[in-house]
Design a protein around this motif. Sequence first.
Motif, PDB file in Angstrom:
ATOM      1  N   VAL A  25       1.049  -0.897   3.218  1.00 54.98           N
ATOM      2  CA  VAL A  25      -0.076  -0.248   2.535  1.00 54.98           C
ATOM      3  C   VAL A  25      -1.335  -1.037   2.873  1.00 54.98           C
ATOM      4  O   VAL A  25      -1.377  -2.261   2.688  1.00 54.98           O
ATOM      5  CB  VAL A  25       0.124  -0.216   1.011  1.00 54.98           C
ATOM      6  CG1 VAL A  25      -1.080   0.440   0.323  1.00 54.98           C
ATOM      7  CG2 VAL A  25       1.407   0.514   0.649  1.00 54.98           C
ATOM      8  N   LEU A  26      -2.357  -0.354   3.348  1.00 54.87           N
ATOM      9  CA  LEU A  26      -3.601  -1.024   3.704  1.00 54.87           C
ATOM     10  C   LEU A  26      -4.317  -1.497   2.446  1.00 54.87           C
ATOM     11  O   LEU A  26      -4.405  -0.769   1.452  1.00 54.87           O
ATOM     12  CB  LEU A  26      -4.493  -0.087   4.507  1.00 54.87           C
ATOM     13  CG  LEU A  26      -3.940   0.271   5.888  1.00 54.87           C
ATOM     14  CD1 LEU A  26      -4.672   1.461   6.479  1.00 54.87           C
ATOM     15  CD2 LEU A  26      -4.012  -0.932   6.822  1.00 54.87           C
ATOM     16  N   VAL A  27      -4.827  -2.718   2.515  1.00 53.59           N
ATOM     17  CA  VAL A  27      -5.472  -3.332   1.357  1.00 53.59           C
ATOM     18  C   VAL A  27      -6.808  -3.936   1.799  1.00 53.59           C
ATOM     19  O   VAL A  27      -7.147  -3.958   2.976  1.00 53.59           O
ATOM     20  CB  VAL A  27      -4.576  -4.428   0.729  1.00 53.59           C
ATOM     21  CG1 VAL A  27      -3.281  -3.836   0.201  1.00 53.59           C
ATOM     22  CG2 VAL A  27      -4.276  -5.544   1.753  1.00 53.59           C
ATOM     23  N   GLY A  28      -7.571  -4.428   0.834  1.00 58.99           N
ATOM     24  CA  GLY A  28      -8.786  -5.176   1.119  1.00 58.99           C
ATOM     25  C   GLY A  28      -9.795  -4.403   1.941  1.00 58.99           C
ATOM     26  O   GLY A  28     -10.049  -3.218   1.715  1.00 58.99           O
ATOM     27  N   LEU A  29     -10.393  -5.081   2.916  1.00 61.73           N
ATOM     28  CA  LEU A  29     -11.429  -4.454   3.735  1.00 61.73           C
ATOM     29  C   LEU A  29     -10.890  -3.322   4.599  1.00 61.73           C
ATOM     30  O   LEU A  29     -11.617  -2.377   4.913  1.00 61.73           O
ATOM     31  CB  LEU A  29     -12.115  -5.516   4.599  1.00 61.73           C
ATOM     32  CG  LEU A  29     -12.998  -6.506   3.833  1.00 61.73           C
ATOM     33  CD1 LEU A  29     -13.464  -7.629   4.759  1.00 61.73           C
ATOM     34  CD2 LEU A  29     -14.202  -5.804   3.205  1.00 61.73           C
ATOM     35  N   SER A  30      -9.606  -3.392   4.987  1.00 59.15           N
ATOM     36  CA  SER A  30      -9.031  -2.286   5.750  1.00 59.15           C
ATOM     37  C   SER A  30      -8.942  -1.033   4.892  1.00 59.15           C
ATOM     38  O   SER A  30      -9.228   0.077   5.348  1.00 59.15           O
ATOM     39  CB  SER A  30      -7.648  -2.663   6.283  1.00 59.15           C
ATOM     40  OG  SER A  30      -7.759  -3.599   7.336  1.00 59.15           O
ATOM     41  N   ALA A  31      -8.545  -1.198   3.631  1.00 53.55           N
ATOM     42  CA  ALA A  31      -8.522  -0.055   2.725  1.00 53.55           C
ATOM     43  C   ALA A  31      -9.927   0.477   2.520  1.00 53.55           C
ATOM     44  O   ALA A  31     -10.160   1.692   2.513  1.00 53.55           O
ATOM     45  CB  ALA A  31      -7.897  -0.461   1.388  1.00 53.55           C
ATOM     46  N   ALA A  32     -10.900  -0.423   2.372  1.00 53.57           N
ATOM     47  CA  ALA A  32     -12.292  -0.003   2.187  1.00 53.57           C
ATOM     48  C   ALA A  32     -12.781   0.788   3.394  1.00 53.57           C
ATOM     49  O   ALA A  32     -13.464   1.809   3.251  1.00 53.57           O
ATOM     50  CB  ALA A  32     -13.182  -1.222   1.949  1.00 53.57           C
ATOM     51  N   ALA A  33     -12.437   0.332   4.595  1.00 53.17           N
ATOM     52  CA  ALA A  33     -12.842   1.048   5.810  1.00 53.17           C
ATOM     53  C   ALA A  33     -12.242   2.448   5.829  1.00 53.17           C
ATOM     54  O   ALA A  33     -12.928   3.430   6.145  1.00 53.17           O
ATOM     55  CB  ALA A  33     -12.415   0.267   7.046  1.00 53.17           C
ATOM     56  N   MET A  34     -10.981   2.561   5.479  1.00 51.81           N
ATOM     57  CA  MET A  34     -10.329   3.866   5.457  1.00 51.81           C
ATOM     58  C   MET A  34     -10.942   4.777   4.399  1.00 51.81           C
ATOM     59  O   MET A  34     -10.983   6.005   4.569  1.00 51.81           O
ATOM     60  CB  MET A  34      -8.829   3.705   5.201  1.00 51.81           C
ATOM     61  CG  MET A  34      -8.064   3.011   6.314  1.00 51.81           C
ATOM     62  SD  MET A  34      -7.986   3.973   7.854  1.00 51.81           S
ATOM     63  CE  MET A  34      -6.937   5.339   7.339  1.00 51.81           C
ATOM     64  N   PRO A  94      -9.359   3.449  -4.580  1.00 53.86           N
ATOM     65  CA  PRO A  94     -10.660   2.785  -4.665  1.00 53.86           C
ATOM     66  C   PRO A  94     -10.720   1.695  -5.737  1.00 53.86           C
ATOM     67  O   PRO A  94     -11.261   0.613  -5.488  1.00 53.86           O
ATOM     68  CB  PRO A  94     -11.612   3.944  -4.971  1.00 53.86           C
ATOM     69  CG  PRO A  94     -10.985   5.117  -4.289  1.00 53.86           C
ATOM     70  CD  PRO A  94      -9.510   4.928  -4.499  1.00 53.86           C
ATOM     71  N   LYS A  95     -10.170   1.965  -6.923  1.00 51.37           N
ATOM     72  CA  LYS A  95     -10.210   0.943  -7.980  1.00 51.37           C
ATOM     73  C   LYS A  95      -9.440  -0.305  -7.575  1.00 51.37           C
ATOM     74  O   LYS A  95      -9.913  -1.431  -7.762  1.00 51.37           O
ATOM     75  CB  LYS A  95      -9.638   1.502  -9.283  1.00 51.37           C
ATOM     76  CG  LYS A  95     -10.549   2.461 -10.029  1.00 51.37           C
ATOM     77  CD  LYS A  95      -9.915   2.861 -11.353  1.00 51.37           C
ATOM     78  CE  LYS A  95     -10.768   3.893 -12.083  1.00 51.37           C
ATOM     79  NZ  LYS A  95     -10.136   4.313 -13.354  1.00 51.37           N
ATOM     80  N   ARG A  96      -8.241  -0.107  -7.048  1.00 47.16           N
ATOM     81  CA  ARG A  96      -7.432  -1.250  -6.647  1.00 47.16           C
ATOM     82  C   ARG A  96      -8.107  -2.006  -5.502  1.00 47.16           C
ATOM     83  O   ARG A  96      -8.101  -3.239  -5.465  1.00 47.16           O
ATOM     84  CB  ARG A  96      -6.045  -0.777  -6.197  1.00 47.16           C
ATOM     85  CG  ARG A  96      -5.134  -1.912  -5.727  1.00 47.16           C
ATOM     86  CD  ARG A  96      -4.542  -2.647  -6.902  1.00 47.16           C
ATOM     87  NE  ARG A  96      -4.304  -4.046  -6.603  1.00 47.16           N
ATOM     88  CZ  ARG A  96      -3.573  -4.853  -7.377  1.00 47.16           C
ATOM     89  NH1 ARG A  96      -3.005  -4.389  -8.463  1.00 47.16           N
ATOM     90  NH2 ARG A  96      -3.424  -6.109  -7.072  1.00 47.16           N
ATOM     91  N   THR A  97      -8.681  -1.265  -4.576  1.00 48.10           N
ATOM     92  CA  THR A  97      -9.362  -1.899  -3.444  1.00 48.10           C
ATOM     93  C   THR A  97     -10.527  -2.747  -3.924  1.00 48.10           C
ATOM     94  O   THR A  97     -10.696  -3.904  -3.499  1.00 48.10           O
ATOM     95  CB  THR A  97      -9.855  -0.828  -2.457  1.00 48.10           C
ATOM     96  OG1 THR A  97      -8.759  -0.032  -2.012  1.00 48.10           O
ATOM     97  CG2 THR A  97     -10.528  -1.466  -1.252  1.00 48.10           C
ATOM     98  N   ALA A  98     -11.351  -2.194  -4.814  1.00 47.57           N
ATOM     99  CA  ALA A  98     -12.489  -2.946  -5.341  1.00 47.57           C
ATOM    100  C   ALA A  98     -12.025  -4.170  -6.115  1.00 47.57           C
ATOM    101  O   ALA A  98     -12.611  -5.259  -5.997  1.00 47.57           O
ATOM    102  CB  ALA A  98     -13.324  -2.042  -6.250  1.00 47.57           C
TER     103      ALA A  98
END
Length: 291
Positions: A61-70, A119-123
């Motif tokens: 599962v993509l997390v952090g900045l990779s999740a933000a980019a997606m 989004p919440k988890r990523t932030a």
Amino acid sequence: MGVYDGAFVGSWAVGAGVVTRWQLRHDFERVAHDVYVARGVRLDAVGRAMAAVHWTKGSGVLVGLSAAAMLGSKWIDDELPAEIAVPTYRRPPDWISCRQARIAEHEQCFVEDFPVTTPKRTAFDLARHLPLQRAVPALDALCRTTGLTPRDVLGFAAEHPGERGCAQVRQVMPLVDTGAESPPESLTRLLIVRSGLPAPTTQIVVRHSDGGFFARLDMGWPEWRVGIEYDGAQHWTDPTQRTKDIDRSAILADYGWQIIRVGANLLYRRPHILLDRVHHALAARGVLLNT
């Protein structure tokens, strides 16, 4: 997405008859075990994120900045490692940052069939893992593109009191402002707020005397008519743009605005000068400041 547009799993592509083994060896470059890109292709942050999922065969599962980019965030460095969480740790290639973690299903979503944290988890993760100077610009961008508010993220943190870094989340999120349109704008605002000066309002609309739109300022204090504009390189090197800026500043001055212009040199090398200019401008307008 076609097989030639980004990274793909080589064995799956061969099995589906999309490419031959000969093509895989000669026309593509292996970037991780069984993950390939067309020769000469340079992956951006989103491309790297997708390639990282392919490396896990869909189990990560993509997390952090990779999740933000997606999720649509801008300004993410394409050279940063892709960030992904996997249930069972495996050693990644050097362009992937892999952590062993199980992301709850309700904290996952899908972007183009790729699993990412919500989004919440990523932030929440960005706020607790990144240093302040990197976290605020990243969170400004993420909240701007997803519609998240600092209150949303603080509420999420309250639901996860035992997770590491919650105290940092409570410190970072009040500094987030979705009005920032670039990392330098975020850092300019952060510098001002952390110095103890009044927090500026972002994206201030200035109107003509007849009520028509004239300009939008990056940030400032409309009640005192002091504004701050961050000027990128084109504002200094493009003669046409520079002329427009000069004319615009003259009209703003006629309307009673004092504009403080900020460039990279001032922000990163002489921040004390920037703060002095803001302090003097506000003091000249009668604002009582701590000295």
